[in-house]
Design a protein around this motif. Sequence first.
Motif, mmCIF file in Angstrom:
data_model
loop_
_atom_site.group_PDB
_atom_site.id
_atom_site.type_symbol
_atom_site.label_atom_id
_atom_site.label_comp_id
_atom_site.label_asym_id
_atom_site.label_seq_id
_atom_site.Cartn_x
_atom_site.Cartn_y
_atom_site.Cartn_z
ATOM 1 N N LEU A 1 0.427 -1.120 0.477
ATOM 2 C CA LEU A 1 0.445 0.046 0.036
ATOM 3 C C LEU A 1 1.147 1.505 -0.152
ATOM 4 C CD1 LEU A 1 -3.113 -1.064 2.312
ATOM 5 C CD2 LEU A 1 -3.125 0.064 0.259
ATOM 6 N N SER A 2 1.254 1.108 1.484
ATOM 7 C CA SER A 2 2.821 2.819 0.523
ATOM 8 C C SER A 2 3.483 2.767 -0.980
ATOM 9 C CB SER A 2 3.919 1.904 1.885
ATOM 10 O OG SER A 2 3.779 2.129 3.539
ATOM 11 N N LEU A 3 3.857 1.612 -1.318
ATOM 12 C CA LEU A 3 4.424 1.632 -2.230
ATOM 13 C C LEU A 3 3.368 2.165 -3.815
ATOM 14 C CD1 LEU A 3 6.163 -1.551 -3.545
ATOM 15 C CD2 LEU A 3 7.364 0.661 -3.006
ATOM 16 N N ILE A 4 2.303 2.034 -3.376
ATOM 17 C CA ILE A 4 0.695 2.338 -4.473
ATOM 18 C C ILE A 4 0.675 3.705 -4.139
ATOM 19 C CG2 ILE A 4 -1.601 1.651 -5.274
ATOM 20 C CD1 ILE A 4 -1.523 -0.891 -4.203
ATOM 21 N N ARG A 5 0.533 3.347 -2.899
ATOM 22 C CA ARG A 5 0.489 5.242 -2.627
ATOM 23 C C ARG A 5 1.028 6.205 -2.998
ATOM 24 N NH1 ARG A 5 -0.279 9.878 -1.656
ATOM 25 N NH2 ARG A 5 -1.227 10.828 0.456
ATOM 26 N N ALA A 6 2.432 5.895 -3.561
ATOM 27 C CA ALA A 6 3.511 6.855 -3.598
ATOM 28 C C ALA A 6 3.154 6.865 -4.929
ATOM 29 C CB ALA A 6 4.910 6.255 -3.391
ATOM 30 N N PRO B 1 0.173 10.157 -5.620
ATOM 31 C CA PRO B 1 -0.028 10.838 -4.791
ATOM 32 C C PRO B 1 -0.972 11.686 -4.085
ATOM 33 C CG PRO B 1 0.571 11.436 -6.337
ATOM 34 C CD PRO B 1 0.878 10.841 -6.249
ATOM 35 N N LEU B 2 -2.273 11.966 -5.039
ATOM 36 C CA LEU B 2 -3.596 13.175 -4.685
ATOM 37 C C LEU B 2 -4.409 12.057 -4.286
ATOM 38 C CD1 LEU B 2 -3.684 14.523 -8.334
ATOM 39 C CD2 LEU B 2 -2.676 15.438 -6.605
ATOM 40 N N VAL B 3 -4.375 10.243 -3.673
ATOM 41 C CA VAL B 3 -5.053 10.087 -2.832
ATOM 42 C C VAL B 3 -4.639 9.945 -2.085
ATOM 43 C CG1 VAL B 3 -5.452 7.077 -2.658
ATOM 44 C CG2 VAL B 3 -5.803 7.858 -5.108
ATOM 45 N N LYS B 4 -6.607 10.480 -0.931
ATOM 46 C CA LYS B 4 -5.964 11.309 0.815
ATOM 47 C C LYS B 4 -6.877 9.047 0.945
ATOM 48 C CE LYS B 4 -4.493 15.039 0.364
ATOM 49 N NZ LYS B 4 -3.382 14.436 -0.303
ATOM 50 N N ILE B 5 -6.344 9.195 1.912
ATOM 51 C CA ILE B 5 -6.230 7.629 2.928
ATOM 52 C C ILE B 5 -7.283 8.123 4.128
ATOM 53 C CG2 ILE B 5 -5.819 5.848 3.537
ATOM 54 C CD1 ILE B 5 -4.207 4.866 1.462
ATOM 55 N N SER B 6 -8.427 8.682 4.508
ATOM 56 C CA SER B 6 -9.394 8.370 5.828
ATOM 57 C C SER B 6 -8.957 7.507 6.514
ATOM 58 C CB SER B 6 -10.623 8.786 5.360
ATOM 59 O OG SER B 6 -11.088 7.469 5.015
ATOM 60 N N ASP B 7 -8.986 6.243 6.270
ATOM 61 C CA ASP B 7 -8.681 5.446 7.850
ATOM 62 C C ASP B 7 -7.902 4.404 7.163
ATOM 63 O OD1 ASP B 7 -8.937 4.029 9.956
ATOM 64 O OD2 ASP B 7 -11.312 3.294 9.469
ATOM 65 N N PRO B 8 -6.314 4.607 7.196
ATOM 66 C CA PRO B 8 -5.802 3.480 6.800
ATOM 67 C C PRO B 8 -5.677 2.260 7.944
ATOM 68 C CG PRO B 8 -4.264 5.394 7.462
ATOM 69 C CD PRO B 8 -5.848 5.754 7.760
ATOM 70 N N ALA B 9 -5.913 2.539 8.642
ATOM 71 C CA ALA B 9 -5.750 0.792 9.755
ATOM 72 C C ALA B 9 -7.230 0.019 9.100
ATOM 73 C CB ALA B 9 -5.500 1.012 11.398
ATOM 74 N N SER B 10 -8.112 0.650 9.035
ATOM 75 C CA SER B 10 -9.243 0.039 8.237
ATOM 76 C C SER B 10 -8.716 -0.319 6.734
ATOM 77 C CB SER B 10 -10.392 0.556 8.352
ATOM 78 O OG SER B 10 -10.992 0.832 9.376
#
Length: 138
Positions: A10-15, A18-27
Motif C-alpha cells: 500500500l505504501s508503494l501504491i500510495r507513492a 500522490p493525490l489519493v487521500k486515505i482517511s482510515d489507513p488501519a481499516s
Amino acid sequence: MTREDVIKILSLIRANYPLVKISDPASMVSAWEMNLGEYDTNLVVKAAKLHMKTSKFFPTPADLINVMARAELVYNESECNLPQIEAPKRAKVTVIPDGVSVEDFLDHICQDMIDLENECWPETTQSDDLGGCLPYEK
C-alpha cells in the motif's frame, strides 16, 4: 501475505498516486489483508506493478486480483512453467555429389526409403508396378 506485506505494498501504491487521500489507513490495511491475504506476496506486487503502469486510478483489491494472471505472465518470464519457444536449429544440408543430376539423386533417396520400408515391413511389400494396391486387385 502478511499484514506487514500489505502495508509495504500500500505504501508503494500510495507513492504512485500522490493525490489519493486515505482517511482510515488501519481499516484499509485490514480490508486489503482480508481480500489479498491468501495470495503470494510476489504475485500481489506484480499485479500492483502492472496496475500502476496501466491505470491512473488507485486500485482496489479486486483490481489487483483481476490482473494477477496477466501480471504473472508479464513479469515472470524466467520462472514461467510454459514451454519456452526455441529458435529452429539450422537444417542439415546435403550436398549433391558432382556428376549426379538432381533427379537421379532424388530417385536414389526415394529408392532408399522404399528399401527401408520393405525391410521394416516385409509382409506388405508390393511388386514394382502399382497393381495390387486396391482391395479388388488382390
